[in-house]
Design an enzyme around this catalytic site. Structure first.
Site, mmCIF file in Angstrom:
data_model
loop_
_atom_site.group_PDB
_atom_site.id
_atom_site.type_symbol
_atom_site.label_atom_id
_atom_site.label_comp_id
_atom_site.label_asym_id
_atom_site.label_seq_id
_atom_site.Cartn_x
_atom_site.Cartn_y
_atom_site.Cartn_z
ATOM 1 N N LYS A 35 6.524 23.925 -12.256
ATOM 2 C CA LYS A 35 5.375 23.729 -11.369
ATOM 3 C C LYS A 35 5.519 22.425 -10.588
ATOM 4 O O LYS A 35 6.360 21.576 -10.910
ATOM 5 C CB LYS A 35 4.080 23.736 -12.174
ATOM 6 C CG LYS A 35 3.960 22.619 -13.192
ATOM 7 C CD LYS A 35 2.660 22.748 -13.978
ATOM 8 C CE LYS A 35 2.551 21.624 -15.010
ATOM 9 N NZ LYS A 35 1.265 21.672 -15.743
ATOM 10 N N TYR A 256 2.027 -8.452 1.992
ATOM 11 C CA TYR A 256 0.606 -8.365 2.321
ATOM 12 C C TYR A 256 -0.245 -9.128 1.309
ATOM 13 O O TYR A 256 -0.054 -9.004 0.099
ATOM 14 C CB TYR A 256 0.151 -6.917 2.364
ATOM 15 C CG TYR A 256 0.612 -6.158 3.582
ATOM 16 C CD1 TYR A 256 0.183 -6.520 4.850
ATOM 17 C CD2 TYR A 256 1.465 -5.074 3.458
ATOM 18 C CE1 TYR A 256 0.611 -5.830 5.982
ATOM 19 C CE2 TYR A 256 1.888 -4.361 4.569
ATOM 20 C CZ TYR A 256 1.462 -4.747 5.832
ATOM 21 O OH TYR A 256 1.881 -4.062 6.938
#
Length: 368
Positions: A35, A256
């Site tokens: 999956k 950042y």
């Protein structure tokens, strides 16, 4: 020249891990769970690599099964969540799928349908996960209803899922097993219970079928590693290169928000990988990477397309140096995706399934 970020997929390692699942449960058959596009590794390529080993595959939904069938995969496929609407039963029959049944409406739809051939059904009981499945006290009536319907189902199996098989504390797992044992004895039902952690460390849960998932891809799902789980081989190596180097003095901020501040003269390597590729933005300073096979640490927040790492103690590192975000370096050193996940306050599943399509997958046969 192409951007250097790539996900190397070692198909021999995948096969090694599948064989390990089989060795640990020699009296069980193992459904290879594919999956979420093979946990981010590519379901079709992984299925093809396991064709001669796995007697069945498992996916979450019919769309995932269609992808495998359209690629020519003819191995039985189990729909772990069954159908989502009654109209899907036509595809279930046409594609020759097996299906889980966990709700009354699914039973009603199946019994109202008129298949030309019986549809194998895995009846799911809620033994304590409290997610999908019939309550234990209702399971026998559902089972008998399916069993008594001629031509509708065959090879009925009893299926459940463990909430805590990965934990060292066995208490709740033992409760679930006790409930399941009572039902199995009463119904004479073949069982499909064991997920990856139970396959690795709970032999009492091994049934007619097991469902190894993340362990196939080399991730250890156990709270505490065991000699068995230590045998798992990493399948995905997420690798890139240093594309720039910055020489900074003490007291300089990187990235950042200036989260990382240098405490000495520092060499910063800029790596072509970021959260736009699926690398977790929550990674903290010091999250490990391998640069030329040697450990270095993240220095500053992950950007969309880049990250910065401290390479001060790896003087030979520079532009073009190999960087492994998780997996196996060329010198054989391994950085576990499970370790990286801990620095990101998450689990390996989210990292592996989060690698985005813009990262090319390169399939090869390594040393698994």
């Amino acid at each position: 020249m192409a951007r250097p970020l790539i996900a190397d997929i070692d198909l021999d390692a995948l096969r090694h891990n599948y064989r390990l699942a089989g060795d640990l449960a020699p009296n069980s058959r193992a459904v290879a769970v594919l999956k979420a596009d093979g946990y981010g590794h590519g379901a079709v390529a992984c299925a093809r690599a396991l064709l001669d080993l796995a007697p069945a595959f498992a996916v979450a939904c019919i769309e995932e099964a269609v992808t495998l069938r359209e690629a020519g995969i003819r191995t039985p496929i189990v729909l772990l969540e069954g159908i989502f609407e009654a109209s899907e039963l036509h595809q279930v029959e046409a594609l020759g799928l097996w299906m889980a049944v966990h709700s009354d409406w699914q039973v009603d739809a199946l019994l109202d349908y008129r298949p030309r051939l019986p549809i194998p059904v895995w009846v799911k009981v809620d033994s304590g996960m409290h997610r999908l499945g019939f309550a234990p006290e209702r399971l026998e009536a559902v089972w008998q209803r399916l069993k008594a319907a001629p031509g509708k189902a065959c090879d009925l199996h009893l299926m459940s899922h463990f909430a805590t098989a990965d934990l060292d504390d066995r208490g709740y797992f033992t409760q679930q097993m006790a409930r399941l044992g009572v039902l199995a004895d009463r119904l004479g039902a073949p069982l499909c219970l064991a997920n990856s952690p139970a396959t690795l460390a709970r032999p009492e849960a091994h049934g007619a079928w097991n469902r190894p998932g993340v362990m196939l891809y080399g991730s250890d799902p156990l709270e505490t590693a065991t000699p068995q789980s230590a045998r798992l081989a990493p399948v995905m190596t997420l690798r890139s290169q240093i594309i720039a180097v910055r020489e900074l003095g003490a007291g300089e901020c990187v990235g950042y928000g200036g989260r990382f501040r240098t405490s000495r003269s520092t060499r910063i390597g800029v790596v072509a990988c970021g959260y736009g590729d699926g690398y977790d933005r929550h990674a903290v300073d010091g999250t490990p990477v391998l640069v030329e096979g040697m450990r270095a640490g993240l220095a500053g927040k992950v950007s969309m397309d880049m990250m910065t790492v401290d390479i001060t103690d790896i003087p030979e590192a520079g532009i073009g140096s190999d960087v492994v975000l998780w997996g196996r370096a060329t010198n054989g050193e391994v950085l576990s995706v499970d370790e990286v996940a801990r620095y990101c306050d998450t689990i390996s599943y989210t990292l592996l399934t989060g690698v985005l399509p813009r990262v090319p997958r390169r399939y090869h046969h390594g040393q698994g």
